[in-house]
Design an enzyme around this catalytic site. Structure first.
Site, mmCIF file in Angstrom:
data_model
loop_
_atom_site.group_PDB
_atom_site.id
_atom_site.type_symbol
_atom_site.label_atom_id
_atom_site.label_comp_id
_atom_site.label_asym_id
_atom_site.label_seq_id
_atom_site.Cartn_x
_atom_site.Cartn_y
_atom_site.Cartn_z
ATOM 1 N N HIS A 1 52.793 48.622 38.662
ATOM 2 C CA HIS A 1 53.342 47.717 39.675
ATOM 3 C C HIS A 1 52.371 47.489 40.819
ATOM 4 C CE1 HIS A 1 57.255 47.612 37.712
ATOM 5 N NE2 HIS A 1 56.916 48.831 37.319
ATOM 6 N N GLY B 1 30.312 73.997 41.182
ATOM 7 C CA GLY B 1 31.567 73.860 41.937
ATOM 8 C C GLY B 1 32.612 73.062 41.177
ATOM 9 N N ARG B 2 32.197 71.936 40.606
ATOM 10 C CA ARG B 2 33.170 71.062 39.927
ATOM 11 C C ARG B 2 33.559 71.588 38.557
ATOM 12 N NH1 ARG B 2 28.294 68.932 40.946
ATOM 13 N NH2 ARG B 2 26.964 68.209 39.248
ATOM 14 N N GLU C 1 30.196 63.240 40.475
ATOM 15 C CA GLU C 1 29.178 64.131 41.053
ATOM 16 C C GLU C 1 28.225 64.581 39.937
ATOM 17 O OE1 GLU C 1 29.720 66.773 44.865
ATOM 18 O OE2 GLU C 1 30.097 68.064 43.132
ATOM 19 N N GLU D 1 32.909 72.178 56.423
ATOM 20 C CA GLU D 1 34.356 71.948 56.471
ATOM 21 C C GLU D 1 35.117 73.246 56.256
ATOM 22 O OE1 GLU D 1 32.163 70.249 54.777
ATOM 23 O OE2 GLU D 1 32.621 68.094 54.736
ATOM 24 N N LYS E 1 25.132 65.459 54.980
ATOM 25 C CA LYS E 1 25.436 66.754 55.606
ATOM 26 C C LYS E 1 24.425 67.055 56.714
ATOM 27 C CE LYS E 1 27.130 69.202 51.470
ATOM 28 N NZ LYS E 1 26.928 70.355 50.604
ATOM 29 N N LYS F 1 31.873 78.441 47.161
ATOM 30 C CA LYS F 1 30.798 79.027 46.358
ATOM 31 C C LYS F 1 29.706 79.570 47.280
ATOM 32 C CE LYS F 1 27.470 77.749 42.808
ATOM 33 N NZ LYS F 1 27.068 76.786 41.791
HETATM 34 O O1 F6P Z 1 28.966 68.848 48.897
HETATM 35 C C1 F6P Z 1 29.265 68.934 47.560
HETATM 36 C C2 F6P Z 1 29.597 70.332 47.153
HETATM 37 O O2 F6P Z 1 28.441 71.105 47.123
HETATM 38 C C3 F6P Z 1 30.312 70.363 45.811
HETATM 39 O O3 F6P Z 1 29.452 70.294 44.749
HETATM 40 C C4 F6P Z 1 31.085 71.625 45.935
HETATM 41 O O4 F6P Z 1 32.103 71.671 44.982
HETATM 42 C C5 F6P Z 1 31.574 71.514 47.353
HETATM 43 O O5 F6P Z 1 30.504 70.941 48.060
HETATM 44 C C6 F6P Z 1 32.005 72.798 48.003
HETATM 45 O O6 F6P Z 1 30.985 73.750 48.048
HETATM 46 P P1 F6P Z 1 31.301 75.258 48.338
HETATM 47 O O7 F6P Z 1 32.214 75.762 47.285
HETATM 48 O O8 F6P Z 1 29.968 75.955 48.334
HETATM 49 O O9 F6P Z 1 31.961 75.343 49.690
#
Ligand code: F6P
Length: 541
Positions: A385, A268-269, A354, A212, A505, A206
């Site tokens: 199980h 995002g979610r 979240e 990452e 972060k 987003k």
């Molecule tokens: O760190 C949490 C978050 O902001 C989530 O809410 C989001 O889905 C994810 O990181 C990834 O964010 P982006 O799509 O901006 O890379």
């Protein structure tokens, strides 16, 4: 809760809970022989049996009153109208616009967003069709066989979950993989047997700034270029981007012609049905993707219009709130009896935790009630199980959501009847248990009786649908989205921000140079963090 109306509703539920905590499901079923038929709702093709919950008609009346007095109806309308209900980020919350029909009109800051949604969907469809048909060629002229989605959180969990859930409907000549973790192993294992000439990366983010994702995207770019002779022009053939941030996408070097946008009013979610679902669309095709959107839309309409007493998301939200706030339950187990839904609990973890893992109200004051429960789960029958022992005989109350389908996607001998027999058996065992008298009557020696007793009275919902299809998946996801919404309104929290992920972060960004510095850095953390950093630096070299 500042408002007197919900405060009175909370109080009424508290005293009712005192009675209900002494009531057993055995008694409730004995008193009402039709309970199992009565306490069920069917809507948009999903059947919810909630009779095996520790509730009476009075409980439901009080819970619905709590929802009403908390303003759930007004807040639903405000969300659908595009009001900025995400107050801390001053944003509208409009995942429902992602699946709105073409003729709908939803305004954000005076602008109708529906035409843009459909124009992106159309571009995604054209792109997906070119990949699926083989018309889209890689740099060397080979067709694309592998799609690697790079993203994390909402830009990963939705796509992975949907790919696994809808695998039955995917084009098996295309392989979809997902890289999320900054752990290099994730990338290394995802590409180890791939040919760069046949591989398309979709960088999904987003913000297009997430550590990452951007790290993995740069690694992917280097891997792709190395495999394709270093020709920079190959990037246009092997990279697409999904983002709200066109400037960063361009800076990264991805052709904006290969960029699919979405908007800041999509959390995002809540984004798996936006352009973030590009990998899903490539895998299952645009038609099936639209069927999924239709499923979402049907649940949206049900949520928006149905009375609370027969409103699936409202009921699901209220039932888990009942245990969370009045019985001290800390968790909810989600148990899909469908192998394709193996990533559904992980997906729900971000959606629910979240969203509702918040400690202050919209006004910034401490919440007066426990908020978001911990969601977890595994597909049945595997969980039976391992951890079901604790659900049956442990000391904690764990409400469970069982999810099952009448028709299997793979007909294999008697497997499906056996699978479904286990769903029904588990909910029956949890609710009714086995008394000491029953255990003794089986000839169990006295010393062993306590160990073999099942107290029962363990609540569960059973969601039964005909078959797992893209449409059903859309309905299921929207069901949980709106259940989370309902709870967030009652707790008076912002379910759409996620400030809690920020601190870690920021600290990581501070620590990275301390780990990478060639000279011994001056560390100013606490003594534990300092020692761990020094030990890592020493051991690494
Ligand atoms: O760190 C949490 C978050 O902001 C989530 O809410 C989001 O889905 C994810 O990181 C990834 O964010 P982006 O799509 O901006 O890379």
């Amino acid at each position: 809760m500042s408002n007197a109306k919900p405060a009175a509703a909370w109080k009424a539920l508290e005293s009712h809970a005192a009675t209900m905590s002494k009531t057993h499901l055995r008694q409730l079923f004995a008193e009402d022989r039709k309970r199992g038929e009565r306490m069920a709702v069917e809507a948009v093709g999903l059947y919810l049996d909630y009779s095996k919950n520790r509730v009476t008609d009075e409980t439901l009346r009080l819970l619905v009153k709590l929802a009403e007095d908390s303003g759930v109806r007004d807040r639903i309308d405000a969300m659908f109208r595009g009001e900025k209900i995400n107050v801390t980020e001053k944003r509208a919350v409009l995942h429902v616009a992602l699946r709105a029909p073409k003729d709908a009109k939803i305004l954000v800051d005076g602008k109708d967003v529906v035409p843009e949604v459909h124009s992106v969907l159309d571009r995604m469809a054209a792109f997906s069709n070119r990949i699926r048909s083989g018309e889209w060629k890689g740099h060397t002229g080979k067709r694309i066989r592998n799609i690697v989605n790079i993203g994390i959180g909402g830009s990963d969990l939705g796509p992975v979950m949907a790919y696994e859930a809808l695998k039955h409907y995917t084009d098996r000549s295309l392989d979809c993989r997902f890289v999320s973790n900054i752990d290099g192993t994730d990338f290394a294992e995802a590409v180890r047997d791939l040919d760069p000439a046949e591989t398309l990366f979709i960088v999904s983010s987003k913000t297009f700034t997430t550590l990452e994702t951007m790290t993995n995207a740069r690694t992917a770019r280097a891997w792709s270029l190395a495999g394709l002779g270093g020709d920079e022009s190959s990037v246009a053939k092997h990279f697409a981007a999904v983002s709200t941030n066109a400037a960063e996408v361009t800076k990264f070097g991805i052709d904006v012609a290969n960029m699919f946008g979405f908007w800041d009013w999509v959390g995002g979610r809540y984004s798996m049905d936006s352009a973030i679902g590009l990998s899903t669309m490539i895998a299952i095709g645009p038609e099936r993707f639209r069927e999924m959107l239709s499923g979402f839309r049907q649940m949206d309409e049900h949520f928006r219009t149905a009375p609370f007493t027969s409103n699936l998301p409202v009921l699901m939200g209220l039932l888990s709130l009942w245990y969370n706030d009045f019985f001290g339950a800390q968790t909810v187990a989600v148990l899909p009896y469908e192998q394709y839904l193996k990533r559904f609990p992980a997906y729900l973890q971000q959606l629910t935790m979240e969203s509702n893992g918040k400690h202050v109200t919209l006004e910034g004051t401490p919440v007066e009630h426990e908020t978001g429960p911990i969601y977890w789960g595994e597909p049945g029958t595997n969980g039976q199980h391992s951890f079901y022992q604790l659900i049956h005989q442990g000391t904690r109350l764990i409400p469970c959501d069982f999810i099952a389908f009448a028709k299997p996607l793979n007909v294999v001998g008697r497997h499906h009847d056996m699978l479904l027999a286990n769903v029904f058996a588990q909910t029956e065992a949890l609710a009714f248990g086995k008394t000491p008298e029953q255990v003794k009557a089986e000839g169990t020696p006295d010393w062993l009786v306590p160990h073999r007793v099942f107290e029962g009275n363990r609540p569960s919902n059973t969601i039964l649908a005909e078959r797992l299809t893209p449409e059903t998946l859309g309905k299921l996801v929207a069901l949980y989205e709106h259940a989370v919404f309902t709870q967030g309104v009652i707790w008076n929290i912002d379910s759409f921000d996620q400030w809690g992920v920020e601190l870690g972060k920021v600290l990581a960004q501070r620590i990275i140079p301390e780990l990478e510095s060639s000279s011994e850095p001056a560390l100013e953390h606490d003594s534990s963090t300092n020692t761990l950093i020094r030990r890592y630096r020493a051991q690494r070299s």
